[in-house]
Scaffold this motif. Structure first.
Motif, PDB file in Angstrom:
ATOM      1  N   ALA A  48       0.844  -1.170  -0.082  1.00 25.68           N
ATOM      2  CA  ALA A  48      -0.083  -0.010   0.033  1.00 25.68           C
ATOM      3  C   ALA A  48       0.889   1.149   0.083  1.00 25.68           C
ATOM      4  N   ARG A  49       1.905   1.225   0.728  1.00 27.41           N
ATOM      5  CA  ARG A  49       2.875   2.428   0.861  1.00 27.41           C
ATOM      6  C   ARG A  49       3.498   2.800  -0.708  1.00 27.41           C
ATOM      7  N   GLU A  50       3.914   1.510  -1.275  1.00 27.58           N
ATOM      8  CA  GLU A  50       4.317   1.811  -2.389  1.00 27.58           C
ATOM      9  C   GLU A  50       3.473   2.343  -3.534  1.00 27.58           C
ATOM     10  N   TRP A  51       2.071   1.828  -3.434  1.00 25.64           N
ATOM     11  CA  TRP A  51       1.284   2.630  -4.465  1.00 25.64           C
ATOM     12  C   TRP A  51       0.899   4.027  -4.081  1.00 25.64           C
ATOM     13  N   PHE A  52       0.847   4.419  -2.629  1.00 27.06           N
ATOM     14  CA  PHE A  52       0.979   5.784  -2.344  1.00 27.06           C
ATOM     15  C   PHE A  52       1.885   6.654  -2.747  1.00 27.06           C
ATOM     16  N   SER A  53       3.320   5.939  -2.618  1.00 26.19           N
ATOM     17  CA  SER A  53       4.249   6.704  -3.277  1.00 26.19           C
ATOM     18  C   SER A  53       4.462   6.924  -4.714  1.00 26.19           C
ATOM     19  N   THR A  54       4.237   5.616  -5.352  1.00 22.69           N
ATOM     20  CA  THR A  54       4.497   5.642  -6.816  1.00 22.69           C
ATOM     21  C   THR A  54       3.026   6.611  -7.561  1.00 22.69           C
ATOM     22  N   TRP A  55       1.845   6.560  -7.049  1.00 24.07           N
ATOM     23  CA  TRP A  55       0.744   7.329  -7.605  1.00 24.07           C
ATOM     24  C   TRP A  55       0.177   8.175  -6.401  1.00 24.07           C
ATOM     25  N   PRO A  56       0.576   9.297  -6.163  1.00 23.65           N
ATOM     26  CA  PRO A  56       0.105  10.047  -4.935  1.00 23.65           C
ATOM     27  C   PRO A  56      -1.329  10.311  -4.997  1.00 23.65           C
ATOM     28  N   LYS A  57      -1.813  10.138  -3.940  1.00 21.68           N
ATOM     29  CA  LYS A  57      -3.514  10.086  -3.692  1.00 21.68           C
ATOM     30  C   LYS A  57      -3.936  11.465  -4.255  1.00 21.68           C
ATOM     31  N   ALA A  58      -3.492  12.659  -4.081  1.00 25.29           N
ATOM     32  CA  ALA A  58      -4.042  13.816  -4.496  1.00 25.29           C
ATOM     33  C   ALA A  58      -3.885  13.984  -6.094  1.00 25.29           C
ATOM     34  N   ALA A  59      -3.117  13.273  -6.847  1.00 29.86           N
ATOM     35  CA  ALA A  59      -3.159  13.062  -8.312  1.00 29.86           C
ATOM     36  C   ALA A  59      -4.030  12.038  -8.771  1.00 29.86           C
ATOM     37  N   TYR A  60      -3.746  10.852  -8.213  1.00 29.49           N
ATOM     38  CA  TYR A  60      -4.427   9.627  -8.971  1.00 29.49           C
ATOM     39  C   TYR A  60      -5.576   9.193  -8.251  1.00 29.49           C
ATOM     40  N   TRP A  61      -6.193   9.760  -7.042  1.00 26.50           N
ATOM     41  CA  TRP A  61      -7.146   9.393  -6.156  1.00 26.50           C
ATOM     42  C   TRP A  61      -7.029   8.017  -5.612  1.00 26.50           C
ATOM     43  N   THR A  62      -5.648   7.498  -5.507  1.00 28.07           N
ATOM     44  CA  THR A  62      -5.248   6.247  -4.868  1.00 28.07           C
ATOM     45  C   THR A  62      -5.773   5.958  -3.609  1.00 28.07           C
ATOM     46  N   GLU A  63      -6.510   4.908  -3.409  1.00 26.66           N
ATOM     47  CA  GLU A  63      -7.076   4.368  -2.240  1.00 26.66           C
ATOM     48  C   GLU A  63      -6.896   2.808  -2.073  1.00 26.66           C
ATOM     49  N   VAL A  64      -7.167   2.351  -0.891  1.00 23.51           N
ATOM     50  CA  VAL A  64      -7.319   1.087  -0.478  1.00 23.51           C
ATOM     51  C   VAL A  64      -8.848   0.816  -0.793  1.00 23.51           C
ATOM     52  N   GLU A  65      -9.358   0.291  -1.743  1.00 22.90           N
ATOM     53  CA  GLU A  65     -10.719   0.084  -2.117  1.00 22.90           C
ATOM     54  C   GLU A  65     -11.321  -0.734  -1.077  1.00 22.90           C
ATOM     55  N   SER A  66     -10.663  -1.940  -0.763  1.00 19.46           N
ATOM     56  CA  SER A  66     -11.505  -2.977   0.027  1.00 19.46           C
ATOM     57  C   SER A  66     -10.365  -3.762   0.680  1.00 19.46           C
ATOM     58  N   TRP A  67     -10.563  -4.402   2.059  1.00 15.69           N
ATOM     59  CA  TRP A  67      -9.828  -5.138   2.560  1.00 15.69           C
ATOM     60  C   TRP A  67     -10.323  -5.996   3.462  1.00 15.69           C
ATOM     61  N   ARG A  68      -9.789  -7.213   3.751  1.00 12.75           N
ATOM     62  CA  ARG A  68     -10.482  -8.393   4.603  1.00 12.75           C
ATOM     63  C   ARG A  68      -9.176  -9.209   5.313  1.00 12.75           C
ATOM     64  N   PRO A  69      -9.267  -9.285   6.429  1.00 15.37           N
ATOM     65  CA  PRO A  69      -8.339 -10.306   7.005  1.00 15.37           C
ATOM     66  C   PRO A  69      -8.664 -11.611   6.703  1.00 15.37           C
ATOM     67  N   LEU A  70      -7.465 -12.595   6.411  1.00 15.98           N
ATOM     68  CA  LEU A  70      -7.817 -14.082   6.327  1.00 15.98           C
ATOM     69  C   LEU A  70      -6.868 -14.806   7.416  1.00 15.98           C
ATOM     70  N   PRO A  71      -7.210 -15.926   7.431  1.00 21.79           N
ATOM     71  CA  PRO A  71      -6.455 -16.776   8.383  1.00 21.79           C
ATOM     72  C   PRO A  71      -5.080 -16.790   8.147  1.00 21.79           C
ATOM     73  N   ASP A  72      -4.262 -17.021   9.068  1.00 19.30           N
ATOM     74  CA  ASP A  72      -2.808 -16.862   9.068  1.00 19.30           C
ATOM     75  C   ASP A  72      -2.117 -15.773   8.904  1.00 19.30           C
ATOM     76  N   ASP A  73      -2.910 -14.680   9.341  1.00 19.04           N
ATOM     77  CA  ASP A  73      -2.384 -13.226   9.325  1.00 19.04           C
ATOM     78  C   ASP A  73      -2.179 -12.737   7.943  1.00 19.04           C
ATOM     79  N   GLN A  74      -3.031 -13.191   6.861  1.00 19.30           N
ATOM     80  CA  GLN A  74      -3.026 -12.606   5.765  1.00 19.30           C
ATOM     81  C   GLN A  74      -4.051 -11.521   5.356  1.00 19.30           C
TER      82      GLN A  74
END
Length: 86
Positions: A48-74
């Motif tokens: 996620a940090r890589e995305w935000f540094s490569t495509w800044p939020k202000a210019a590209y509207w970058t965001e984490v659209e969805s997320w969910r925790p899975l077993p085994d800390d995934q």
């Protein structure tokens, strides 16, 4: 059917469904680029940090659209951004 029980016209809905199907078949997602990942918690944060540094939020509207925790800390998450900045 009385005039009060008439169904609403569905032409607008038909057009919207056709447009969405056309976009989907053309490989576009409403103008956004999306990518889904399944990573460990630490790797997910780094990606996620890589995305935000490569495509800044202000210019590209970058965001984490969805997320969910899975077993085994995934974490399964989808990142979204505009393809270009104007």
């Amino acid at each position: 059917m009385s005039r009060f029980q008439q169904r609403p016209p569905l032409e607008g809905l038909r057009r919207e469904i056709a447009r969405a199907r056309k976009e989907k078949s053309a490989g576009t997602s409403g103008g956004f680029v999306r990518e889904t990942y399944r990573l460990s918690r630490g790797e997910a944060r780094e990606k996620a940090r890589e995305w935000f540094s490569t495509w800044p939020k202000a210019a590209y509207w970058t965001e984490v659209e969805s997320w969910r925790p899975l077993p085994d800390d995934q974490i399964e998450f989808t990142m979204r951004r505009l393809p270009t900045a104007d």
